[in-house]
Write a protein that holds these residues in place. Structure first.
Motif, PDB file in Angstrom:
ATOM      1  N   ARG A 220       6.488  15.165  -7.710  1.00 29.20           N
ATOM      2  CA  ARG A 220       6.903  13.803  -8.216  1.00 29.20           C
ATOM      3  C   ARG A 220       6.574  12.559  -7.246  1.00 29.20           C
ATOM      4  NH1 ARG A 220      11.055  16.602 -10.984  1.00 29.20           N
ATOM      5  NH2 ARG A 220      12.548  16.065  -9.330  1.00 29.20           N
ATOM      6  N   GLU A 221       7.002  12.926  -5.843  1.00 31.83           N
ATOM      7  CA  GLU A 221       6.617  11.966  -4.829  1.00 31.83           C
ATOM      8  C   GLU A 221       5.085  11.646  -4.732  1.00 31.83           C
ATOM      9  OE1 GLU A 221       8.969  10.029  -2.564  1.00 31.83           O
ATOM     10  OE2 GLU A 221       9.960  10.494  -4.371  1.00 31.83           O
ATOM     11  N   ALA A 224       3.613  10.040  -7.756  1.00 32.22           N
ATOM     12  CA  ALA A 224       3.776   8.457  -7.740  1.00 32.22           C
ATOM     13  C   ALA A 224       3.171   7.826  -6.393  1.00 32.22           C
ATOM     14  CB  ALA A 224       5.201   8.451  -7.394  1.00 32.22           C
ATOM     15  N   ARG A 225       2.330   8.599  -5.558  1.00 31.29           N
ATOM     16  CA  ARG A 225       1.624   7.982  -4.565  1.00 31.29           C
ATOM     17  C   ARG A 225       2.650   7.583  -3.655  1.00 31.29           C
ATOM     18  NH1 ARG A 225      -1.542   9.766  -7.844  1.00 31.29           N
ATOM     19  NH2 ARG A 225      -3.664   9.038  -8.081  1.00 31.29           N
ATOM     20  N   ARG A 226       3.787   8.079  -3.397  1.00 28.66           N
ATOM     21  CA  ARG A 226       4.918   7.795  -2.305  1.00 28.66           C
ATOM     22  C   ARG A 226       4.824   8.657  -1.378  1.00 28.66           C
ATOM     23  NH1 ARG A 226       8.287   6.648  -7.253  1.00 28.66           N
ATOM     24  NH2 ARG A 226       9.013   8.808  -6.901  1.00 28.66           N
ATOM     25  N   LEU A 227       3.875   9.738  -1.265  1.00 26.78           N
ATOM     26  CA  LEU A 227       3.926  10.656  -0.412  1.00 26.78           C
ATOM     27  C   LEU A 227       2.276  11.256  -0.218  1.00 26.78           C
ATOM     28  CD1 LEU A 227       5.251  12.757   1.699  1.00 26.78           C
ATOM     29  CD2 LEU A 227       5.337  14.174  -0.545  1.00 26.78           C
ATOM     30  N   ARG A 228       1.895  11.502   1.058  1.00 23.81           N
ATOM     31  CA  ARG A 228       0.960  12.165   1.225  1.00 23.81           C
ATOM     32  C   ARG A 228       1.023  13.288   2.047  1.00 23.81           C
ATOM     33  NH1 ARG A 228      -4.587  10.257   0.286  1.00 23.81           N
ATOM     34  NH2 ARG A 228      -5.218  11.290   2.217  1.00 23.81           N
TER      35      ARG A 228
END
Length: 232
Positions: A220-221, A224-228
């Motif tokens: 999910r992260e 949501a583009r909150r993690l790479r």
């Protein structure tokens, strides 16, 4: 009363009048009533990722999630091989050697033994019935027969139940959404890192395990583009 009759009676009691989406969980509750186990879960398997469909309680659900994060354990082995896998003492040398991380975390959660039975027609394994109890030990011969009878009912139910509603996942289960998100996240990691699907899934699992998180949460992260998951 014959084993089959007793299984049919308990299953009928637990599933009478329930909605299709509740059936897998109610079958897990029936398994706990029929066997000397503390909990039960049922999951489908695809692309190396378990899709939990139902559980008798929180710990049974967490155990399925643990195997999904680690990518290893008796239930995943049963799914891969199509054969029953009985881990009768997760604190013992034999089982800890086979699944060191899983055994450590499962015993820390108070699980002493796990019994995983494949679901399918003998040639194709579509999932597993995952049973656990608090103390180590083997199932008696009669209990194993009962477990196989329950697994047969599980298989028939998975085949007979409608698949989703209005384009939803299996019986519109929220777990199906997690499964879809994992596959989408695997695609993102493949693009970010230039790796194949198996390596991408391993990277997801490694990131989740290292941070004490679940694979669905990490997926999910990413979505949501909150993690790479960039190279270190």
């Amino acid at each position: 009363m014959a084993v089959g009759d007793r299984v049919s009676e308990v299953v009928a009691e637990e599933t009478r009048g329930v909605a299709p989406g509740e059936v897998p969980g109610r079958l897990c509750v029936a398994a706990v009533r029929l066997l000397p186990v503390a909990g039960a879960g049922v999951a489908l398997y695809g692309a190396g990722v378990p899709l939990p469909l139902g559980a008798s309680g929180v710990r049974a659900a967490e155990l399925m999630e643990l195997e999904g994060t680690l990518g290893d354990g008796p239930c995943l082995e049963a799914a891969r091989t199509g054969a029953a896998v009985f881990a009768t003492d997760l604190s013992g040398a034999r089982d800890t050697a086979r699944w060191p991380l899983y055994a450590h975390q499962a015993t820390a959660a108070g699980v002493g033994a796990v019994y995983a039975l494949p679901l399918g027609d003998g040639t194709v394994c579509v999932g597993t019935l995952d049973l656990h109890r608090d103390t180590p030990g083997e199932l008696a011969a009669g209990e194993v027969r009962t477990a196989w009878s329950v697994a047969g009912v599980m298989t028939a139910a998975l085949v007979a139940l409608p698949f989703g509603e209005e384009g939803g996942g299996p019986w519109s289960s929220p777990q199906a959404k997690n499964h879809d998100q994992i596959h989408q996240a695997v695609g993102m990691v493949m693009a970010q890192r230039g790796v194949g699907p198996e390596t991408a899934l391993d990277l997801l699992r490694g990131h989740a395990f290292a941070r004490g998180r679940t694979v669905p949460a990490v997926a999910r992260e990413l979505l949501a583009r909150r993690l790479r998951l960039d190279p270190d």
